[in-house]
Design a protein around this motif. Structure first.
Motif, mmCIF file in Angstrom:
data_model
loop_
_atom_site.group_PDB
_atom_site.id
_atom_site.type_symbol
_atom_site.label_atom_id
_atom_site.label_comp_id
_atom_site.label_asym_id
_atom_site.label_seq_id
_atom_site.Cartn_x
_atom_site.Cartn_y
_atom_site.Cartn_z
ATOM 1 N N CYS A 29 -17.571 40.813 -18.266
ATOM 2 C CA CYS A 29 -18.255 41.808 -17.549
ATOM 3 C C CYS A 29 -19.067 41.089 -17.114
ATOM 4 O O CYS A 29 -19.994 40.926 -16.171
ATOM 5 N N LEU A 30 -19.887 40.423 -17.435
ATOM 6 C CA LEU A 30 -20.675 39.379 -17.812
ATOM 7 C C LEU A 30 -20.748 38.347 -16.713
ATOM 8 O O LEU A 30 -20.864 38.082 -15.871
ATOM 9 N N ILE A 36 -20.765 37.815 -8.325
ATOM 10 C CA ILE A 36 -20.829 38.703 -7.548
ATOM 11 C C ILE A 36 -22.537 38.305 -7.248
ATOM 12 O O ILE A 36 -22.757 38.115 -6.063
ATOM 13 N N VAL A 37 -23.107 37.838 -8.005
ATOM 14 C CA VAL A 37 -24.395 36.987 -7.530
ATOM 15 C C VAL A 37 -24.578 35.946 -7.735
ATOM 16 O O VAL A 37 -25.268 35.195 -6.289
ATOM 17 N N TRP A 38 -23.843 34.747 -8.173
ATOM 18 C CA TRP A 38 -23.730 33.556 -8.040
ATOM 19 C C TRP A 38 -22.013 33.184 -8.053
ATOM 20 O O TRP A 38 -21.544 32.592 -8.793
ATOM 21 N N MET A 143 -10.755 27.417 -8.664
ATOM 22 C CA MET A 143 -11.387 28.216 -7.788
ATOM 23 C C MET A 143 -11.318 30.229 -8.080
ATOM 24 O O MET A 143 -10.537 30.371 -7.466
ATOM 25 N N GLY A 144 -11.962 30.329 -9.009
ATOM 26 C CA GLY A 144 -11.579 31.698 -8.791
ATOM 27 C C GLY A 144 -11.770 33.157 -7.885
ATOM 28 O O GLY A 144 -11.172 33.852 -8.430
ATOM 29 N N THR A 145 -12.697 32.006 -7.146
ATOM 30 C CA THR A 145 -13.429 33.156 -6.117
ATOM 31 C C THR A 145 -11.961 33.210 -5.262
ATOM 32 O O THR A 145 -11.910 34.704 -4.613
ATOM 33 N N ALA A 211 -18.476 48.965 -10.631
ATOM 34 C CA ALA A 211 -18.919 48.510 -9.733
ATOM 35 C C ALA A 211 -18.444 47.546 -9.328
ATOM 36 O O ALA A 211 -18.576 46.516 -8.217
ATOM 37 N N GLN A 212 -18.020 46.336 -10.118
ATOM 38 C CA GLN A 212 -17.858 45.305 -9.837
ATOM 39 C C GLN A 212 -16.438 45.470 -8.502
ATOM 40 O O GLN A 212 -16.060 44.341 -7.859
ATOM 41 N N ALA A 213 -15.068 45.899 -8.950
ATOM 42 C CA ALA A 213 -14.376 45.815 -8.916
ATOM 43 C C ALA A 213 -14.963 46.288 -7.128
ATOM 44 O O ALA A 213 -14.198 46.214 -6.363
ATOM 45 N N VAL A 214 -15.746 47.545 -6.559
ATOM 46 C CA VAL A 214 -15.759 47.956 -5.609
ATOM 47 C C VAL A 214 -16.189 47.101 -4.981
ATOM 48 O O VAL A 214 -15.903 46.922 -3.714
#
Length: 327
Positions: A29-30, A36-38, A143-145, A211-214
């Motif tokens: 989760c972390l 999301i942040v970086w 490249m996980g993103t 929230a992360q999934a959204v």
């Protein structure tokens, strides 16, 4: 052996493996929060957790924990059903002290397992497994993103994930406090406290997951992971490493032209034929074998470029970094 021959021993194994899995879920989760942040830092973490020996050892240990947890869960369920025999069908109402999740832990576990399979197919199989196999796809495994982009562009992904997260909430909420109970920490003072801690911990983790999934879904449908400047700069660096280009001398706008020009040279049959001449080999630094290897790298680089360079703006003209590609 006591851990396998007695019911208490088997519950203890379930508790220990469950505790490790709770910690892993919290870590995951972390790690997702970093995406999301970086987002660029998330890719750095993905590279560190690739096919390196420590990551492989951790993955193997985690898989072992899952397998043991699943085997013991099925074992305990079958044992309990066998012990109750036909009496379980005579129950018409459950006691108020028995939670719904307690009676359906196996079913919840199956739902979580199904969700896990989808998650592994979308990410692990395309990232770490690809590195282990030495297979080069369109997207670099680190490249996980971009794998977030791929997965959450699908309509079904957020639906499957939210269903999985809800099942995980019930499963983890009950399992969290019951693992302490299995270890003997079940007095009237601490058990209510552990249940509250369990509820808060699980709720926070699962709420963050949802929230992360959204956020991932919204970003993916907006092509954020393809268009963000910081990420595109990172992708350019990866492509530079692929083909040996000095990325400090080429911008993301120039890169498509540079790759295209060098790829055209490498793909030219006449250029390939000239490499049989030792003098040409000395001038270019290429042999027929290294030429094929470099050509393959450029082809993968071009496929990667075509994936994330989604805008239709014409790139400014640029000269190749070298007149002839070097190895």
């Amino acid at each position: 052996m006591w851990l396998t021959s007695s019911s208490i021993g088997r519950k203890l194994v379930m508790a220990i493996t469950g505790a490790c899995l709770v910690l892993f879920v919290t870590f995951h989760c972390l790690m997702n929060a970093v995406a999301i942040v970086w987002p660029a830092s998330y890719n750095v973490i993905c590279e560190l957790l690739g096919a390196n020996w420590y990551a492989l050892a951790a993955s193997a240990g985690l898989a072992l924990l899952f397998i043991i947890h699943i085997i013991y869960a099925v074992w305990l369920t079958l044992q309990n059903r066998k012990a109750r025999g036909n009496d379980r069908y005579a129950v018409t109402a459950k006691p108020k002290s028995v939670e719904w999740s307690s009676q359906n832990m196996l079913v919840l576990g199956i739902v979580v397992l199904a969700f896990l399979v989808v998650h592994l197919i979308q990410f692990w199989a395309k990232m770490q497994l690809q590195e282990i196999r030495g297979v080069e796809g369109t997207l670099p495994p680190s490249m996980g993103t971009l794998f977030i982009q791929e997965a959450f562009s699908m309509v079904y992904t957020p639906i499957v994930y939210i269903i999985g997260f809800i099942a995980l909430w019930f499963h983890m909420n009950h399992g969290f406090w019951s693992m302490f109970q299995s270890c003997g920490w079940d007095n009237d003072t601490w058990l209510p406290r552990l249940k509250k801690i369990s509820c808060w911990w699980t709720t926070i983790v699962i709420a963050l997951f949802i929230a992360q999934a959204v956020v991932f879904t919204v970003n993916a449908h907006n092509d954020f992971y393809k268009t963000d400047d910081a990420l595109r700069s990172q992708y350019v660096g990866v492509i530079g490493k692929m083909v040996g280009l000095p990325v400090d001398r080429v911008s993301s706008e120039q890169l498509p032209m540079v790759i295209e020009q060098n790829l055209n040279v490498l793909s030219d049959p006449q250029f390939a034929a000239q490499l049989s001449d030792p003098q040409v080999q000395m001038q270019t630094g290429l042999t027929p074998e290294s030429h094929q290897e470099l050509l393959s790298k450029y082809q993968h680089a071009k496929a990667f470029l075509d994936y994330f360079m989604i805008d239709n703006e014409a790139a400014p003209a640029a000269q190749p970094i070298e007149e002839q590609p070097e190895n």
